[in-house]
Structure formats: C-alpha cells, structure tokens
Design a protein around this motif. Sequence first.
Motif, PDB file in Angstrom:
ATOM      1  N   GLY A 347       0.814  -1.213   0.000  1.00 17.75           N
ATOM      2  CA  GLY A 347       0.000   0.000   0.000  1.00 17.75           C
ATOM      3  C   GLY A 347       0.844   1.259   0.000  1.00 17.75           C
ATOM      4  N   SER A 348       1.957   1.233   0.735  1.00 14.88           N
ATOM      5  CA  SER A 348       2.861   2.391   0.751  1.00 14.88           C
ATOM      6  C   SER A 348       3.446   2.642  -0.629  1.00 14.88           C
ATOM      7  CB  SER A 348       3.992   2.159   1.761  1.00 14.88           C
ATOM      8  OG  SER A 348       3.505   2.054   3.077  1.00 14.88           O
ATOM      9  N   VAL A 349       3.864   1.567  -1.299  1.00 13.46           N
ATOM     10  CA  VAL A 349       4.414   1.693  -2.648  1.00 13.46           C
ATOM     11  C   VAL A 349       3.367   2.271  -3.592  1.00 13.46           C
ATOM     12  CG1 VAL A 349       5.214   0.364  -4.658  1.00 13.46           C
ATOM     13  CG2 VAL A 349       6.165  -0.095  -2.386  1.00 13.46           C
ATOM     14  N   SER A 354       1.516   6.899  -6.900  1.00 14.02           N
ATOM     15  CA  SER A 354       0.508   7.903  -7.236  1.00 14.02           C
ATOM     16  C   SER A 354       1.074   9.315  -7.084  1.00 14.02           C
ATOM     17  CB  SER A 354      -0.717   7.718  -6.337  1.00 14.02           C
ATOM     18  OG  SER A 354      -1.706   8.681  -6.625  1.00 14.02           O
ATOM     19  N   LYS A 355       1.819   9.538  -5.997  1.00 21.11           N
ATOM     20  CA  LYS A 355       2.429  10.851  -5.772  1.00 21.11           C
ATOM     21  C   LYS A 355       3.485  11.154  -6.831  1.00 21.11           C
ATOM     22  CE  LYS A 355       1.665  10.806  -0.762  1.00 21.11           C
ATOM     23  NZ  LYS A 355       2.318  10.718   0.577  1.00 21.11           N
ATOM     24  N   VAL A 360       5.566  14.049 -11.605  1.00 21.99           N
ATOM     25  CA  VAL A 360       6.106  13.970 -12.966  1.00 21.99           C
ATOM     26  C   VAL A 360       5.179  14.674 -13.958  1.00 21.99           C
ATOM     27  CG1 VAL A 360       6.675  12.393 -14.851  1.00 21.99           C
ATOM     28  CG2 VAL A 360       7.447  11.889 -12.526  1.00 21.99           C
ATOM     29  N   ASP A 361       3.880  14.470 -13.804  1.00 24.75           N
ATOM     30  CA  ASP A 361       2.920  15.112 -14.712  1.00 24.75           C
ATOM     31  C   ASP A 361       2.981  16.634 -14.615  1.00 24.75           C
ATOM     32  OD1 ASP A 361       2.090  12.662 -15.584  1.00 24.75           O
ATOM     33  OD2 ASP A 361       0.230  12.616 -14.420  1.00 24.75           O
ATOM     34  N   ALA A 362       3.370  17.136 -13.424  1.00 26.81           N
ATOM     35  CA  ALA A 362       3.455  18.585 -13.220  1.00 26.81           C
ATOM     36  C   ALA A 362       4.864  19.117 -13.489  1.00 26.81           C
ATOM     37  CB  ALA A 362       3.035  18.930 -11.797  1.00 26.81           C
ATOM     38  N   GLN A 369      10.527  12.223  -3.296  1.00 24.43           N
ATOM     39  CA  GLN A 369       9.483  11.199  -3.271  1.00 24.43           C
ATOM     40  C   GLN A 369      10.001   9.876  -3.808  1.00 24.43           C
ATOM     41  OE1 GLN A 369       6.374  11.547  -1.871  1.00 24.43           O
ATOM     42  NE2 GLN A 369       6.296   9.335  -2.187  1.00 24.43           N
ATOM     43  N   PHE A 370      10.920   9.928  -4.763  1.00 28.40           N
ATOM     44  CA  PHE A 370      11.491   8.711  -5.328  1.00 28.40           C
ATOM     45  C   PHE A 370      12.262   7.935  -4.266  1.00 28.40           C
ATOM     46  CE2 PHE A 370      14.859   6.540  -7.911  1.00 28.40           C
ATOM     47  CZ  PHE A 370      14.013   5.663  -8.578  1.00 28.40           C
ATOM     48  N   LYS A 371      12.975   8.644  -3.391  1.00 26.94           N
ATOM     49  CA  LYS A 371      13.697   7.970  -2.308  1.00 26.94           C
ATOM     50  C   LYS A 371      12.728   7.287  -1.345  1.00 26.94           C
ATOM     51  CE  LYS A 371      18.008  10.632  -2.205  1.00 26.94           C
ATOM     52  NZ  LYS A 371      18.878  11.506  -1.376  1.00 26.94           N
TER      53      LYS A 371
END
Length: 481
Positions: A347-349, A354-355, A360-362, A369-371
């Motif tokens: 669930g965390s992944v 999603s974040k 990336v879209d913005a 966040q990648f870390k």
Amino acid sequence: MLTRRKTIRTTLSAAALAMVTCAPVNGAEVYANFPVTVKGYAGPKTTSVSYSGQIARHVLHDSLKKLISSDLPEDEKYDRLMAFFSGKANGRAIVAPKSQGDFKIKQTTIDALSGGKNLSGKTAKFVVAGMPRGMTGPELVRFWLAKAAASKNGVDLQNGYDYAQLVSKFIIGAVSFNQAVDGYLDEGLAATVKPNDQAYKKGQAYTGKEHVWDEAFGYFGAPAHTLSLTAGDLYHIAKLGKKAKDQKAVMALADHNGDGVVDLKTEMVFGPAYYAAAFDKAATTAGLTSNYSHGIFRAFLDGRKIISAANGEKLSPSQRAALVDLAAQIETAWQTVLAEAVFKYAGSVLKDMSKLQTIVDANGDPKKQFKKYLKHWSELKGFSLALQSGRQDLGDTASKLNRLIGAGPLLLNASQVVDIDRSGNYVRDQGETWAGYMVHMVKVQRLMVDEFGVRVKVNDATSDLTALLKAAGGGANAEND
C-alpha cells in the motif's frame, strides 16, 4: 520464494487462528525466573532461562542496519558490515540501539550480551528464488552488503534499492522467523531431540527442551514483562521513546526492574515483536481488535510453564503435544504479522507511485518522493522474502508474490532489474507499465488477505483494483498476474 525440502503442516487448529484477534491478555506474569530443573546441577545459576545469544543477534541486526545507512569509504564500510554479519570477533561496540536522551541502555558491546555470535551462521540456507542468480540466504545478504558499501548511504538510486531496509526486513525473516519456527519449534520439539531429562549441554543449568523453547522465544524479541505493557508501550520502547511525548515515561515502562537502565537481554523490544505490536497499535487506532504481540508472548510463556512443570523429567506425550499446538499458534500469528507487513508496504508503494505520477505530470522534481518509494519498495521486498523464510513451502503463493513484486522496483524510465549477471551487475529491462505495476501492488494486498487472512490491513487499497485496472488499460500482465 525459498527453495525448500520440507512438507507443509497442512492444518492449523482453530485456537491458532483465533489468537490473532482474541482479547488482549492482561497481567504481570514475566518470562523469567523459571527454576533450574536439571538433575544433579551443582552450579551457581538459580534460573534455567537463557536466550542471550538470540538477543545478541537482534542487536547485530540493528547495528548492521544502522551501518548500512552510514557514509563511510567503501572498503571501510564493507569491512564493518561484514564484522556485524559474519564476524565473531570480541570488542564489537553496539551501534544500535544506543542510549539516547532519557532512554538509557545498559549494554554497550555485543560481548556484554553474548560472545562469538554472528548473523550469517543463522541465516536460512535455502536458495532464495525471489531474487536472480539462485543465491542462498547468506550469499544474498553478502551480495547486498557489497552493493550497500558501494552506494551512498546504502541507497542505489540507479537500480532502486534501499539496502538498509532490504537487508533488515529479510533478516527479520531469514534469521529470526526461520530459526524459531523452522528449527527450535519444529525439529527441536521432537521427543528425541534435546530431551528434557538431560542438560542441553554438560554442566548447563537448563534442560534440552527448556533451552530449545527459550531460544525460540529469544528470536521473537519481546521483553520479559510484555504482558504488563500495551501495544503502544511496546512500540514506543522499540523507538527508544523518541516518538512519545514523554521519553522518561517510556524509559520507566521499559525498566522493569527499576535499576535505571534498559537491559537489552530482558527489557527491550526488537524487530519481530515490534512489528507485532505496531499492527496491534494500528488496529486499536482503527477501532479493530488485534492481539499479535500478547498472543505470541502468551503462547511462549504457557509453553515454558509446561516444560518447567515437567521438573527435569522427560516430557509426556500430552505435554509435548501441547507444546506442538502452542508452536503452531506462534507460527501462524508470526507468519501473519509478516503478511501484514507485506500488505502495508504494498500500500505504501502504491501511494508513492501515485504521488510520483502527480509530480512527474506537473514537471516537478521527484527526487525526494522517489527515495521514499525506494525505501517502501525495499521494505516490501524484504518482508516478502521474509514471509517465505519459514517452515512452510509457500508454493504458488510465493511464485505469485515474487512475480507481482519483481526483483526490483519499476523505475521512472519504466525499466526494472530482471537479472544479475555473472559479474554481479544488475541487468535492467523494460518493465510493467506504471499503472500496471500499481495494479500489482493491490494484487499483492489481495494475496495477503486470501492466503494469510490479514485483518489489520494498514494502507488498504484493495477496493481500488477495478479503477486501477481500468487505468492500466486491462493489459494482459495486469489482468493475469
């Protein structure tokens, strides 16, 4: 999965399943002070309880995890990591847990707990099928430690691994869970193995069965006075009181004998017991009922009472049968705790992905966040392998789990580690689509519910599967994994 040779114990008692959600046990009984029952013992010991070697390995694990995240030169770091994984030398200072603020810890060296101990000798020797190259448990940890030493703070951003989390969670299963349920609580309970009418070893103050049971208990990592503590208390003790409003109050809860320091041998909370308590705590917050920590502890305590009551004689068939039933209860609950962890971190992944998609879209910077994503994925992967390190061969369940998670996380360029070459280099290839891999995380959660009956379900996203499948375009991989 881990390639196994053992057969599965196919049925579990209703009591074993019920202990996961039964009402918490209250009381002040402690796992301590059981008398010496060895016939003819003339030594100075007044109690037969002994599991200091297991506590030493918990501290080796905690120290190893801390060192993986350190920023030392590669050669120096590798040597220090190996000293705590496979070394047995005297004089190793404890790296973690250490005294912090008002939380004072008694021991400062591994030798003060038990001499000559390491982790490699107790790491499951099965071939770990959830990672490439067919490495055994010890081989895989050594491989990861070499990679960790070459990575800044133990994080490989290129391939997607947070080695402190990956190694830690794997060891929680491949050492603690494996040693307890696949050794001491399995072969160790056979009538002819370490019989109760003989000392474990000549001159020892404990019988064969007393020590076998104590060693299994030691690997759970719970304080001897667990039944006088709530799940929240256990959680905060494991965190050294750093997350509590009053660190002194947590110190007082841990310091059962009131000597002003926390004895790591009997008063500290380590990995397996911490996660059991953490899920109990989460259940309470969510208005659910969960009793992993007290349930497992109570089963260990009740078993020790049975052995002590035999007074140094051979266990009767009924006594041994009772121990086998308690061992099944412990195994089931402990395994379910690991499944709860797999569920949580899947669930965390999913949340991280999603974040990351939003960032990336913005056209934002995804580095921070990648870390977090790599940390949570590494916890997921480590726990998924830990879940497979017990007595049972999980068969198709393990195969599905390994396929859904993969050998590495899906990276931002849609590549994923798929192999390790002969030189020990990771090999990446095109992975699942981003949306498809998110579907995989939900399917991991559903697998934990279907196969292990997890009930606390932290970070539950199982109701999102239909929407995620639609977003993934109903691709074959998303549908069929």
